[in-house]
Each structure stands twice: as structure tokens, then as C-alpha cells.
Write a protein that holds these residues in place. Structure first.
Motif, PDB file in Angstrom:
ATOM      1  N   THR A   1       0.841  -1.195   0.000  1.00  0.00           N
ATOM      2  CA  THR A   1       0.000   0.000   0.000  1.00  0.00           C
ATOM      3  C   THR A   1       0.876   1.245   0.000  1.00  0.00           C
ATOM      4  OG1 THR A   1      -0.133  -0.145   2.414  1.00  0.00           O
ATOM      5  CG2 THR A   1      -1.924  -1.133   1.161  1.00  0.00           C
ATOM      6  N   SER A   2       2.048   1.109   0.605  1.00  0.00           N
ATOM      7  CA  SER A   2       3.081   2.145   0.560  1.00  0.00           C
ATOM      8  C   SER A   2       4.401   1.436   0.287  1.00  0.00           C
ATOM      9  CB  SER A   2       3.140   2.910   1.885  1.00  0.00           C
ATOM     10  OG  SER A   2       3.459   2.032   2.955  1.00  0.00           O
ATOM     11  N   THR A   3       5.452   2.213   0.054  1.00  0.00           N
ATOM     12  CA  THR A   3       6.751   1.580  -0.172  1.00  0.00           C
ATOM     13  C   THR A   3       7.401   1.290   1.175  1.00  0.00           C
ATOM     14  OG1 THR A   3       7.705   3.799  -0.438  1.00  0.00           O
ATOM     15  CG2 THR A   3       7.173   2.574  -2.432  1.00  0.00           C
ATOM     16  N   ILE A   4       7.887   0.077   1.333  1.00  0.00           N
ATOM     17  CA  ILE A   4       8.472  -0.322   2.620  1.00  0.00           C
ATOM     18  C   ILE A   4       9.834  -0.972   2.425  1.00  0.00           C
ATOM     19  CG2 ILE A   4       6.217  -0.674   3.717  1.00  0.00           C
ATOM     20  CD1 ILE A   4       6.727  -3.730   3.390  1.00  0.00           C
ATOM     21  N   TRP A   5      10.656  -0.810   3.440  1.00  0.00           N
ATOM     22  CA  TRP A   5      11.861  -1.618   3.608  1.00  0.00           C
ATOM     23  C   TRP A   5      11.543  -2.673   4.657  1.00  0.00           C
ATOM     24  CZ3 TRP A   5      16.101  -2.174   0.896  1.00  0.00           C
ATOM     25  CH2 TRP A   5      16.613  -1.114   0.130  1.00  0.00           C
ATOM     26  N   GLN A   6      11.765  -3.925   4.344  1.00  0.00           N
ATOM     27  CA  GLN A   6      11.668  -4.977   5.358  1.00  0.00           C
ATOM     28  C   GLN A   6      13.080  -5.451   5.665  1.00  0.00           C
ATOM     29  OE1 GLN A   6       8.478  -7.964   5.628  1.00  0.00           O
ATOM     30  NE2 GLN A   6      10.051  -9.518   5.343  1.00  0.00           N
ATOM     31  N   ILE A   7      13.514  -5.230   6.900  1.00  0.00           N
ATOM     32  CA  ILE A   7      14.847  -5.619   7.345  1.00  0.00           C
ATOM     33  C   ILE A   7      14.705  -6.874   8.202  1.00  0.00           C
ATOM     34  CG2 ILE A   7      16.962  -4.862   8.479  1.00  0.00           C
ATOM     35  CD1 ILE A   7      16.145  -3.107   6.101  1.00  0.00           C
ATOM     36  N   THR A   8      15.468  -7.909   7.866  1.00  0.00           N
ATOM     37  CA  THR A   8      15.388  -9.178   8.592  1.00  0.00           C
ATOM     38  C   THR A   8      16.764  -9.574   9.102  1.00  0.00           C
ATOM     39  OG1 THR A   8      13.551  -9.912   7.192  1.00  0.00           O
ATOM     40  CG2 THR A   8      14.688 -11.594   8.488  1.00  0.00           C
ATOM     41  N   TYR A   9      16.879  -9.709  10.424  1.00  0.00           N
ATOM     42  CA  TYR A   9      18.114 -10.168  11.058  1.00  0.00           C
ATOM     43  C   TYR A   9      17.930 -11.651  11.398  1.00  0.00           C
ATOM     44  CZ  TYR A   9      18.811  -5.129  11.756  1.00  0.00           C
ATOM     45  OH  TYR A   9      18.947  -3.768  11.578  1.00  0.00           O
ATOM     46  N   SER A  10      18.745 -12.511  10.770  1.00  0.00           N
ATOM     47  CA  SER A  10      18.586 -13.955  10.933  1.00  0.00           C
ATOM     48  C   SER A  10      19.815 -14.555  11.607  1.00  0.00           C
ATOM     49  CB  SER A  10      18.369 -14.624   9.577  1.00  0.00           C
ATOM     50  OG  SER A  10      17.237 -14.085   8.922  1.00  0.00           O
ATOM     51  N   PRO A  11      19.736 -14.883  12.908  1.00  0.00           N
ATOM     52  CA  PRO A  11      20.885 -15.447  13.619  1.00  0.00           C
ATOM     53  C   PRO A  11      21.381 -16.735  12.965  1.00  0.00           C
ATOM     54  CG  PRO A  11      19.180 -14.766  15.163  1.00  0.00           C
ATOM     55  CD  PRO A  11      18.577 -14.680  13.789  1.00  0.00           C
ATOM     56  N   SER A  12      22.694 -16.930  12.983  1.00  0.00           N
ATOM     57  CA  SER A  12      23.305 -18.108  12.362  1.00  0.00           C
ATOM     58  C   SER A  12      22.916 -19.401  13.066  1.00  0.00           C
ATOM     59  CB  SER A  12      24.831 -17.968  12.353  1.00  0.00           C
ATOM     60  OG  SER A  12      25.226 -16.808  11.645  1.00  0.00           O
ATOM     61  N   ASP A  13      22.498 -19.306  14.342  1.00  0.00           N
ATOM     62  CA  ASP A  13      22.141 -20.515  15.085  1.00  0.00           C
ATOM     63  C   ASP A  13      20.728 -20.997  14.780  1.00  0.00           C
ATOM     64  OD1 ASP A  13      20.571 -18.632  16.341  1.00  0.00           O
ATOM     65  OD2 ASP A  13      21.494 -18.856  18.319  1.00  0.00           O
ATOM     66  N   GLY A  14      20.044 -20.314  13.870  1.00  0.00           N
ATOM     67  CA  GLY A  14      18.710 -20.739  13.477  1.00  0.00           C
ATOM     68  C   GLY A  14      17.602 -20.286  14.393  1.00  0.00           C
ATOM     69  N   SER A  15      17.914 -19.461  15.397  1.00  0.00           N
ATOM     70  CA  SER A  15      16.872 -18.958  16.291  1.00  0.00           C
ATOM     71  C   SER A  15      15.992 -17.953  15.566  1.00  0.00           C
ATOM     72  CB  SER A  15      17.504 -18.330  17.536  1.00  0.00           C
ATOM     73  OG  SER A  15      18.405 -17.290  17.183  1.00  0.00           O
ATOM     74  N   LYS A  16      14.925 -17.560  16.208  1.00  0.00           N
ATOM     75  CA  LYS A  16      13.903 -16.718  15.593  1.00  0.00           C
ATOM     76  C   LYS A  16      14.488 -15.399  15.100  1.00  0.00           C
ATOM     77  CE  LYS A  16       9.351 -14.682  16.558  1.00  0.00           C
ATOM     78  NZ  LYS A  16       8.312 -14.485  17.593  1.00  0.00           N
ATOM     79  N   PRO A  17      14.205 -15.021  13.839  1.00  0.00           N
ATOM     80  CA  PRO A  17      14.743 -13.756  13.316  1.00  0.00           C
ATOM     81  C   PRO A  17      14.016 -12.545  13.901  1.00  0.00           C
ATOM     82  CG  PRO A  17      13.313 -14.777  11.695  1.00  0.00           C
ATOM     83  CD  PRO A  17      13.441 -15.763  12.830  1.00  0.00           C
TER      84      PRO A  17
END
Length: 249
Positions: free
Chosen positions: A216-232
């Protein structure tokens, strides 16, 4: 003869003792009443707290806008941009700074192409950053290609028979590119996202991806994904207002 109070020796119940008994009974009744009221208030407070927590969860769930996932199939063939214009920055931002030149490059082979999203991997380290500008080959067909831009390397056009899922008429970004109204570039989006980073997270060194898209608007989605596989940890930012629309923690 004037009336007189009965005496204890006469076998009658003393008036003072009777009054003290009444006061004791009243005190016990009042204590029990206040105890019951306190219990009721505690129950009501617990129910209100639970309701507010449920509402807060629902609001957060309703706020996030799912963004498309990229599926590349089969293994794409890469075509280096030999003999085509070199992509040089037109601004200071790593993603938007050369986007006009990216658009010009695509028009040579696909003049009606539409930029629909930008995907960035390795955003935590400029030396690892890889940018993919995703296009539909024409506005109304769901066939795709992307321009791959990697630091220190020539740009590459990757033509593939892959898909973007879901591609439910994702709006084109072409007009925003032409008018210069894309909003904040990646570094500013990362700064905003890291400002709300949980204390339990390392938003500086954790592998980070970013996606720019118009819903609906322009967005940046930033995702931090730990190397240990825990929740981003995920943050969605309105690229024009710089307002945080959603954060997952």
C-alpha cells in the motif's frame, strides 16, 4: 425503684460483653467482605490485563504486511553486461544511487519491463552486500529477470523462468524511480531498524537481508537472521515517512 443494669452475679448476659460480641462479629463480616472485594478486583484486573495483551498481539499481527518470496528455477544463466552502459552511481546510496542506470540497462533488452522489488543480502557488511533488482519482463506477464549488482564486480543480467510468489499484481516502482520518490536508502533503513533492536540481539553482526517493495506504501523490510537458526528479528519501515510499521519483538 429506678431500673438498674443486670449484674453478672444475677445470671444475665452482661451488656458490655454483648456489645463487644456484636463489634467482633461486625469486624469479621467487614474483613470477609473486603477480602471478597479484593479477590474480585484481582480477578477483574487479571482479565483486563489478559484482554489487553491479546489485543496487542492481534494489532501486531495485523500490522505486518507479508512480502513475496523469490523462487529461482531452474538454475539461471547469467549474461554479463558486455558492451552495455556501465552502472555508475548517481547518488550516495548503495541501492538507489545507481537505480536510474539499472533501469536504462534493462530497457535495451526489455523496453516494457517493470521494476517490482529489490532484494539485498549481506546487508550487515558492505563487502558482502549483493543487490538484486527484480523486474517483470512486461507489465502484464509473470516472467522475470533481475539485475545483479555486487560490490567490485560488473553488473549482471540474470534471465530466468522463475517466479515471484505471491505475485498478486505487485505495483511497479518505475514511476517512483523516475520521480525520485523512493524514500530513504538502505543505510538509513538499517539505522532505523537497529534503533529498535532488542537487547538480546546483535543487529550489527547478525546476517541481514533487506527487501524493498510497494504494497500500500513503499516499505523496507529488514530481517536479522541469527546463524544458530533462532527466531529472526524483523522490522518493516515506511520508506517515505521513516515510520516503523512493524517489529517482531
Amino acid at each position: 425503684m429506678p431500673a438498674s443494669l443486670p449484674s453478672s452475679s444475677g445470671g444475665h448476659f452482661p451488656v458490655v460483653t454483648f456489645l463487644l460480641l456484636l463489634i467482633s462479629i461486625g469486624a469479621i463480616a467487614a474483613t470477609y467482605f473486603f477480602y471478597q472485594q479484593t479477590q474480585n478486583l484481582d480477578t477483574q484486573l487479571s482479565q483486563i490485563t489478559k484482554t489487553l495483551e491479546q489485543q496487542n498481539i492481534k494489532e501486531n499481527q495485523a500490522t505486518i504486511t507479508p512480502t513475496p518470496e523469490i523462487t529461482e528455477e531452474p538454475t539461471p544463466t547469467s549474461t554479463p553486461s558486455v558492451g552495455e552502459p556501465t552502472i555508475t552511481p548517481s547518488g550516495s546510496g548503495p541501492v538507489f544511487g545507481n537505480i536510474v542506470q539499472v533501469m536504462a540497462l534493462t530497457k535495451q533488452q526489455y523496453p516494457d519491463s517493470a521494476l517490482i522489488l529489490i532484494k539485498v543480502t549481506g546487508a550487515e557488511n558492505p563487502s558482502l552486500t549483493l543487490i538484486k533488482y527484480w523486474f517483470r519482463k512486461t507489465p502484464n506477464t509473470k516472467t522475470y529477470f533481475y539485475i545483479q549488482n555486487e560490490s567490485g564486480k560488473d553488473p549482471v543480467m540474470v534471465d530466468l523462468s522463475g517466479r515471484v510468489s505471491p505475485d498478486n499484481n505487485i505495483p511497479s516502482l518505475n514511476s517512483l524511480v523516475q520521480s525520485g520518490k523512493l524514500g530513504v536508502d538502505l543505510p538509513a533503513a538499517l539505522t532505523i531498524a537497529s534503533s529498535v533492536c532488542p537487547t538480546s540481539f546483535d543487529c550489527v553482526n547478525t546476517p541481514t537481508t533487506a527487501q524493498y517493495i510497494k504494497i500500500t506504501s513503499t516499505i523496507w523490510q529488514i530481517t536479522y537472521s541469527p546463524s544458530d537458526g533462532s527466531k529472526p528479528f524483523v522490522v518493516q519501515i515506511d520508506s517515505v515517512s521513516s515510520k516503523i510499521n512493524f517489529k517482531s519483538m
